[in-house]
Motif scaffolding. Structure first.
Motif, short mmCIF file in Angstrom:
data_model
loop_
_atom_site.label_atom_id
_atom_site.label_comp_id
_atom_site.label_asym_id
_atom_site.label_seq_id
_atom_site.Cartn_x
_atom_site.Cartn_y
_atom_site.Cartn_z
N GLY A 119 1.81 -1.25 -1.68
CA GLY A 119 2.44 -1.10 -0.37
C GLY A 119 3.25 -2.33 0.03
O GLY A 119 4.35 -2.22 0.60
N MET A 120 2.72 -3.54 -0.26
CA MET A 120 3.43 -4.77 0.06
C MET A 120 4.75 -4.86 -0.71
O MET A 120 5.81 -5.21 -0.13
N ALA A 121 4.71 -4.56 -2.01
CA ALA A 121 5.92 -4.66 -2.83
C ALA A 121 7.00 -3.69 -2.34
O ALA A 121 8.18 -4.06 -2.20
N LEU A 122 6.61 -2.45 -2.05
CA LEU A 122 7.59 -1.47 -1.59
C LEU A 122 8.15 -1.87 -0.22
O LEU A 122 9.36 -1.72 0.04
N ALA A 123 7.28 -2.40 0.66
CA ALA A 123 7.76 -2.81 1.99
C ALA A 123 8.74 -3.98 1.88
O ALA A 123 9.76 -4.02 2.59
#
Length: 618
Positions: A119-123
């Motif tokens: 989720g962090m990488a995509l955000a």
């Protein structure tokens, strides 16, 4: 990152005069990758693969055709302190896509942490792409597909606060911060995982195919990172605040982390001061498994562990310090100085049998939990060695096992039987688990092994206490032993000392009597005592030279007052025998009615006042 002015001190030394941050460059990054690199920590994007320069992502955001997916991986049997994530974004219109992986080595690694990384990488990627969007443009919500419900819940509530004891709080805070910074909304959606186990490929939805791909890529990324020892570094972009203890970065509750650190320091000093484990060897023990090992024990069992380990159990050594009348000897074997160390070293045959039964249970547990066969063999031999045999005397294998035996013997017998196993033992088992096909979790195995010696030691303690406090039929063990000793002595009574009518007492099934209830044993002893007394009275009356004792005299007086007087003028043997026999039978009958006073009911046995009160309760 700084500019500085200095003074030259000599040819090799300068003195700092002043410094200032380097002003940021006014140049605009040309593409999404450049923006990500500008934010720092380029290790995050070393495995990022993107079609083209990423301009399709900006176009897809404007037209609402961007979707993403992610999945995490954690294999604790392979490495308990590493996790990974794979993530992807795609344009459903053009088919263009990007994908990447993160792998981190951390003491708090878990599958949940890996899912959060996705989720962090995509955000972050969406945030980088948003810098190229026209001002005040209308962007449709971007759907990101996850399996983990925790990530979905936190991702859909970016403005909510985290609980103080929230696990993986360090990365969840960043995930929410990245999502709040986006100029458009993101929707975290649920996708079913592992559908390949029950669906054919043609039945997969697009989101299910993405999840399967990310799952495979995350596993591959974790294995590759372990083989090459290449992991992402910290800090993460926009991570302005980090908190550390000497254990490392705080990733969950700060209060718990501070408490754990303080507890570690306190325990290390206490164990050293009490001679349990020296400070030098304290970190050789696998402490990470102890909370899980004792978690399911009852509160009183945990209390016993604390007292036993700190040498405050109620052994006779400790009790003799509090009460000088208590003898400092073992109640089982009689040896002096009953310390807590003696509990598992007692040579009493019953205690040794109990130890062997516990070792058998431990061996069954090790076999059921895929324990290294060689470890099973040496642990069994070591425990049956009863604290005399050293692990170094048993191990005759590779240098790895020899190194383990040296550490084990340095820690010693007491540490092992109190559940404090060494880190080296856990590593040996971890190597074995990686070499076989098994579902056994290493941390679960380690905590399970730590439980078994604690159970072994507690059984020895219970056996010891049974010797001192055991009650069956309301009687403690010493009283049972006394009763059996009396029965053993009475069995050898000469039949000729009893009256003919009482000799059947010596012709009963003594095995059944020994296995029967205590009340039957006491009744038989009473009857035997009465029969022996009656025989003595009979012989005394015949010889006329032995007087009755006071108790029997009172019964004799009562008998004389209620029966016709016995004639003494007839000197014939038949008359004497007949009158004496009648008198003795009556005396015996009366004595047997009175003999119950010999055995006062125990305070909590059937017939006692306490027993009758308890029976009257509703």
């Amino acid at each position: 990152s700084h500019l500085a002015s200095v003074f030259d001190v000599d040819a090799f030394t300068v003195r700092l005069q002043s410094s200032v941050y380097t002003p940021p460059s006014n140049s605009t990054p040309p593409n999404i990758r450049a923006v990500l690199q500008k934010w720092g920590n380029e290790s995050l994007w070393e495995n990022l693969q993107m079609d083209g320069d990423g301009s399709w992502l900006i176009h897809g955001l404007l037209h609402g055709t961007i979707q993403g997916a992610s999945d995490g991986s954690y294999m604790d049997t392979l490495c308990p302190d590493a996790c990974s994530s794979a993530f992807m974004l795609t344009c459903t219109s053009s088919g263009m896509r990007l994908e990447g992986t993160w792998a981190e080595k951390s003491a708090v690694a878990s599958n949940y942490r890996g899912e959060i990384f996705g989720g962090m990488a995509l955000a972050l990627i969406l945030l980088a792409a948003s810098t190229f969007l026209p001002p005040e443009c209308d962007v449709s919500p971007v759907k990101l597909w996850f399996y983990n419900s925790g990530v979905i819940n936190h991702g859909n509530k970016p403005h909510s606060d985290l609980a103080e004891k929230q696990g993986q709080a360090d990365v969840l805070i960043l995930l929410k911060r990245y999502l709040r910074s986006l100029p458009f909304s993101v929707s975290f959606e649920k996708v079913e995982a592992h559908v390949d186990e029950y669906k054919s490929y043609l039945e997969y939805t697009a989101q299910e195919r993405w999840n399967i791909e990310m799952d495979d890529r995350a596993k591959h990324a974790l294995i590759t990172a372990l083989e090459s020892n290449s992991f992402i570094s910290t800090p993460f972009p926009f991570e302005h605040f980090r908190c550390f203890t000497k254990f490392g970065k705080i990733c969950g509750s700060p209060s718990d982390a501070i408490y754990d650190r303080h507890g570690y320091v306190t325990a290390k000093q206490l164990f050293h001061d009490r001679g349990i484990v020296s400070m030098e060897h304290f970190d050789w023990i696998y402490w990470d498994g102890m909370p899980k090992a004792v978690k399911d024990f009852p509160i009183l069992f945990k209390s016993w562990i604390a007292k036993h380990v700190s040498h405050f159990c109620g052994t006779n050594r400790h009790l003799s310090r509090l009460d000088s009348s208590v003898k400092n000897i073992c109640p089982s074997c009689g040896l002096p100085n009953e310390s807590t160390s003696h509990i598992t070293r007692c040579p009493d045959p019953g205690r040794l049998a109990c130890l062997k039964a516990s070792v058998d249970d431990l061996c069954d547990w090790m076999d059921d939990n895929d324990t290294d066969p060689y470890l099973q063999e040496i642990i069994e031999k070591y425990l049956l060695g009863h604290g005399v045999l050293q692990m170094g005397d048993i191990v005759e294998a590779s240098p790895t096992y020899i190194a383990f035996s040296e550490i084990h013997d340095t820690l010693g017998w007491d540490n092992f039987v109190e559940g404090r196993i060494s880190e080296s033992l856990v590593k040996l088992q971890g190597s074995y688990l990686r070499s076989i096909d098994t579902y056994v979790n290493l941390s679960t195995w380690a905590s399970g092994l730590m439980r078994q010696p604690l159970l072994l030691t507690h059984r020895q303690w219970k056996y010891r206490n049974a010797t001192v406090h055991y009650k069956a039929d309301g009687q403690p063990l010493p009283r049972h032993e006394q009763i059996l000793e009396i029965i053993t002595n009475l069995i050898d009574t000469d039949e000729t000392l009893l009256l003919p009518d009482d000799r059947d007492l010596l012709h009963i099934d003594f095995e059944q009597l020994g296995d029967g209830p205590t009340i039957d044993q006491e009744r038989w002893i009473s009857n035997m005592n009465t029969a022996i007394t009656a025989g003595r009275i009979y012989r005394a009356r015949r010889s006329r030279n032995v007087r009755l004792n006071p108790v029997r005299t009172r019964h004799a007086q009562h008998l004389r007052s209620s029966q016709p007087p016995i004639s003494t003028t007839n000197n014939s043997d038949d008359s004497t025998d007949s009158s004496a026999q009648t008198h003795s039978n009556l005396t015996t009958q009366q004595s047997r009615q009175y003999i119950t006073s010999y055995f006062t009911p125990a305070p909590d046995t059937e017939g006692s006042i306490r027993f009758r009160r308890r029976k009257r309760r509703p």
